[in-house]
Design a protein around this motif. Structure first.
Motif, short mmCIF file in Angstrom:
data_model
loop_
_atom_site.label_atom_id
_atom_site.label_comp_id
_atom_site.label_asym_id
_atom_site.label_seq_id
_atom_site.Cartn_x
_atom_site.Cartn_y
_atom_site.Cartn_z
N GLN A 143 0.83 -1.20 0.00
CA GLN A 143 0.00 0.00 0.00
C GLN A 143 0.87 1.26 0.00
N LEU A 144 1.91 1.27 0.84
CA LEU A 144 2.80 2.43 0.84
C LEU A 144 3.52 2.55 -0.50
N PHE A 145 3.98 1.42 -1.05
CA PHE A 145 4.68 1.45 -2.34
C PHE A 145 3.79 2.07 -3.41
N GLU A 146 2.52 1.69 -3.41
CA GLU A 146 1.61 2.23 -4.43
C GLU A 146 1.49 3.74 -4.30
N LEU A 147 1.28 4.24 -3.08
CA LEU A 147 1.07 5.68 -2.90
C LEU A 147 2.36 6.46 -3.15
N GLU A 148 3.49 5.95 -2.62
CA GLU A 148 4.74 6.68 -2.81
C GLU A 148 5.16 6.69 -4.27
N SER A 149 5.10 5.56 -4.92
CA SER A 149 5.56 5.49 -6.31
C SER A 149 4.69 6.30 -7.25
N ARG A 150 3.41 6.44 -6.93
CA ARG A 150 2.49 7.18 -7.80
C ARG A 150 2.47 8.68 -7.52
N PHE A 151 2.68 9.07 -6.24
CA PHE A 151 2.38 10.46 -5.89
C PHE A 151 3.50 11.24 -5.21
N ALA A 152 4.47 10.61 -4.59
CA ALA A 152 5.53 11.38 -3.92
C ALA A 152 6.27 12.20 -4.96
N LYS A 153 6.42 13.49 -4.71
CA LYS A 153 6.94 14.36 -5.77
C LYS A 153 8.38 14.08 -6.13
N ASN A 154 9.14 13.46 -5.20
CA ASN A 154 10.55 13.21 -5.47
C ASN A 154 10.84 11.77 -5.90
N ASP A 155 9.81 10.93 -6.02
CA ASP A 155 10.06 9.52 -6.30
C ASP A 155 10.37 9.25 -7.77
N ALA A 156 9.88 10.07 -8.65
CA ALA A 156 10.08 9.82 -10.08
C ALA A 156 11.54 10.02 -10.47
N PHE A 157 12.02 9.19 -11.37
CA PHE A 157 13.36 9.34 -11.93
C PHE A 157 13.31 8.98 -13.41
N PRO A 158 13.67 9.94 -14.28
CA PRO A 158 14.06 11.32 -14.00
C PRO A 158 12.93 12.12 -13.33
N ALA A 159 13.28 13.27 -12.74
CA ALA A 159 12.33 14.10 -12.01
C ALA A 159 11.17 14.51 -12.92
N ASP A 160 10.00 14.59 -12.31
CA ASP A 160 8.78 14.95 -13.03
C ASP A 160 8.15 16.17 -12.35
N ARG A 161 8.28 17.34 -12.97
CA ARG A 161 7.74 18.56 -12.37
C ARG A 161 6.22 18.51 -12.24
N GLY A 162 5.60 17.70 -13.04
CA GLY A 162 4.14 17.59 -12.98
C GLY A 162 3.65 16.99 -11.68
N ARG A 163 4.55 16.37 -10.91
CA ARG A 163 4.14 15.81 -9.61
C ARG A 163 4.06 16.88 -8.53
N ASP A 164 4.70 18.02 -8.73
CA ASP A 164 4.81 19.02 -7.67
C ASP A 164 3.77 20.11 -7.83
N THR A 165 2.50 19.70 -7.84
CA THR A 165 1.40 20.64 -7.99
C THR A 165 0.32 20.34 -6.96
N GLU A 166 -0.46 21.35 -6.64
CA GLU A 166 -1.55 21.13 -5.70
C GLU A 166 -2.56 20.14 -6.27
N ALA A 167 -2.77 20.18 -7.56
CA ALA A 167 -3.71 19.23 -8.19
C ALA A 167 -3.26 17.79 -7.94
N LYS A 168 -1.93 17.55 -7.97
CA LYS A 168 -1.42 16.21 -7.70
C LYS A 168 -1.65 15.84 -6.24
N MET A 169 -1.53 16.81 -5.33
CA MET A 169 -1.80 16.53 -3.91
C MET A 169 -3.26 16.14 -3.71
N ILE A 170 -4.17 16.83 -4.37
CA ILE A 170 -5.59 16.48 -4.26
C ILE A 170 -5.85 15.12 -4.87
#
Length: 500
Positions: free
Chosen positions: A172-199
């Motif tokens: 469960q943690l792996f699913e949430l972190e891998s999909r939504f944590a803003k720093n988990d993507a590699f290469p970095a994905d700026r699209g993760r660091d938005t309020e819309a992504k938090m919602i």
């Protein structure tokens, strides 16, 4: 079928050899010795602790814990390789089991491992850190050890992401972190660091069968002035709570890193605008942001944590889990009930073990409500509301070898008037300190002290909360380099009153 993450009692005996291997000699000796600082005086047996409501047979008592603790898995990543190479111990240095041992040593019955994220950290959590957590649960069975992380919240500062205890908690943690944590993507994905992504993250969490908890960390650490917020803003808290009110439930009233002044730093690491009495400005200011959220009727709670990375005696800015700050939850010694208490506000917080129990109740015409609960008062009947505050001072010595004394207790009341006109509102002008009580105002009942106060002719919805201090400050002053041990406070979460 047996839960694969349940601990077999026959396997839970701690052997010194295994503790030395996984936790180190110092922590092993601490686990094998009496509680430090004379703490046995306040780590009472369950039968001696304050029970829940009269007649409650569910075994709920105040249980101290910490939901923000770092281990050696708060490390660093070498992004010159693909995938990035993880190195343990670059940011926090202690094994998971060491934190559990020290939590036990300072009277905690539950803790949570909350390591920092990073590129592909979700895989590190799953494959490296989680097996160590399972081992720690076996070695220190007296302490409930939650799984989760310090979530890299999109568009915000860090947050607790607490996962319910079950057989698939790691996935469960792996699913949430891998999909939504803003720093988990590699290469970095700026699209993760938005309020819309938090919602999006909060809505995904809300739709899960086993619902996690999300609590904001050091919410004003990036603020540059009083009411001049940084990464976390009133608007974002409201939007997140609106999206998932049973998931996104509060923020740290007292952040970690409280030992900063002992090494010449700021309490909490609040370098731009300070804490007040060790508490974040969003909580410490009467009529401030917390009161603004409560005045809308939001069930928004505060906690207190260590944010332990490196102990101050080793050059860090931290206390051990439970050494200075504690979050007390009215619950059974059960993972689900601890989470239920956090989710529903059966929580009070304190520093320096100034008090070891705190109860706040509101009553009217035979009905009663406590922290996190709601008392309903009829418009047609007597509308006086009786407030009772009970607290139990420390009988022994705290982690600093002190015997702190309560100098004053404040009763704070604010009106509940509904949603604010602006999502940016950070004040509640109706909130006031309606009573300040000193030692001559409370009476002793057994080992507790009792304060009673009547709210006369209650005509509209309100909430009441309590704070207390070892100081003579009418309001908590901005912190400097004074020792945190001489500036102790406790805060309750509110009880609500509805007039119908």
């Amino acid at each position: 079928m047996k839960d694969k993450n349940s601990e077999d009692p026959e396997r839970s005996t701690i052997s010194r050899r295994r503790l030395v291997k996984y936790a180190g000699v110092g922590a092993t000796l601490a686990a094998a010795s009496p509680l430090a600082g004379g703490a046995t005086a306040w780590a009472r047996d369950e039968g001696d602790q304050k029970q829940g409501k009269p007649g409650d047979s569910r075994g709920r008592v105040w249980r101290a814990g910490d939901h923000h603790v770092h281990s050696e898995y708060s490390g660093e990543f070498d992004t010159k390789t693909n995938p990035p190479t993880f190195h343990k111990g670059a940011d926090a240095v202690y094994p998971i089991v060491t934190n559990a041992i020290m939590a036990k040593n300072f009277g905690l019955t539950w803790v949570m491992c909350t390591d920092h994220g990073g590129p592909t950290h979700s895989k590190v959590n799953l494959e490296q850190a989680y097996p160590d957590l399972l081992r720690s649960r076996v070695l220190v069975p007296e302490v409930l050890q939650f799984w989760g992380m310090e979530f890299d919240a999109p568009a915000l500062d860090h947050h607790t992401l607490m996962i319910p205890h079950h057989s698939d908690e790691a996935q469960q943690l792996f699913e949430l972190e891998s999909r939504f944590a803003k720093n988990d993507a590699f290469p970095a994905d700026r699209g993760r660091d938005t309020e819309a992504k938090m919602i999006e993250f909060l809505k995904a969490a809300k739709d899960m069968r086993r619902k996690p908890l999300v609590i904001a960390h050091h919410a004003s650490r990036s603020a540059t002035g009083l009411g001049v917020y940084g990464q976390d803003t009133p608007r974002e808290f409201r939007n997140g709570n609106n999206a998932a009110p049973e998931i996104y439930v509060g923020f740290e009233g007292a952040p970690g890193h409280q030992a900063g002044p002992l090494n010449g730093g700021a309490r909490g690491g609040y370098g731009s605008y300070p804490t007040h009495g060790g508490f974040d400005q969003m909580t410490a200011r009467v009529g401030g942001l917390w009161d603004s959220l409560l005045g809308e009727g939001r069930r928004w709670w505060i906690t207190a944590t260590s944010d332990s990375h490196v102990h101050w005696t080793r050059g860090g800015s931290d206390f051990w889990p439970g050494e200075y700050s504690k979050t007390h939850v009215l619950a059974r010694q059960d993972y689900a009930d601890i989470m239920d208490g956090l989710r529903n506000g059966r929580v009070w917080v304190g520093t320096g073990d100034l008090v070891t129990s705190l109860d706040l109740t509101a009553s009217n015409s035979g009905s009663e409500a406590a922290m996190g609960e709601t008392l309903t008062v009829s418009r047609r009947s007597r509308k006086d509301v009786e407030i009772e505050i009970r607290f139990r001072p420390l009988e022994g010595k705290n982690g600093n070898g002190d015997r702190p004394e309560v100098q004053r207790v404040d009763l704070i009341v604010g009106q509940v008037t509904g949603p604010s006109a602006s999502l940016d509102t950070d004040t509640n002008p109706t909130t006031k300190v309606v009573g300040r009580f000193g030692p001559s105002d409370w009476r002793r009942q057994g080992k507790e002290y009792v304060i009673k106060h009547t709210l006369r002719d209650v005509e509209s919805d309100l909430y009441a909360r309590v704070r207390g201090t070892s100081t003579d400050e009418a309001e908590p002053l901005a912190d400097g380099l004074e020792s945190p041990w001489g500036d102790l406070w406790f805060y309750s979460n509110p009880v609500f009153v509805e007039v119908r």
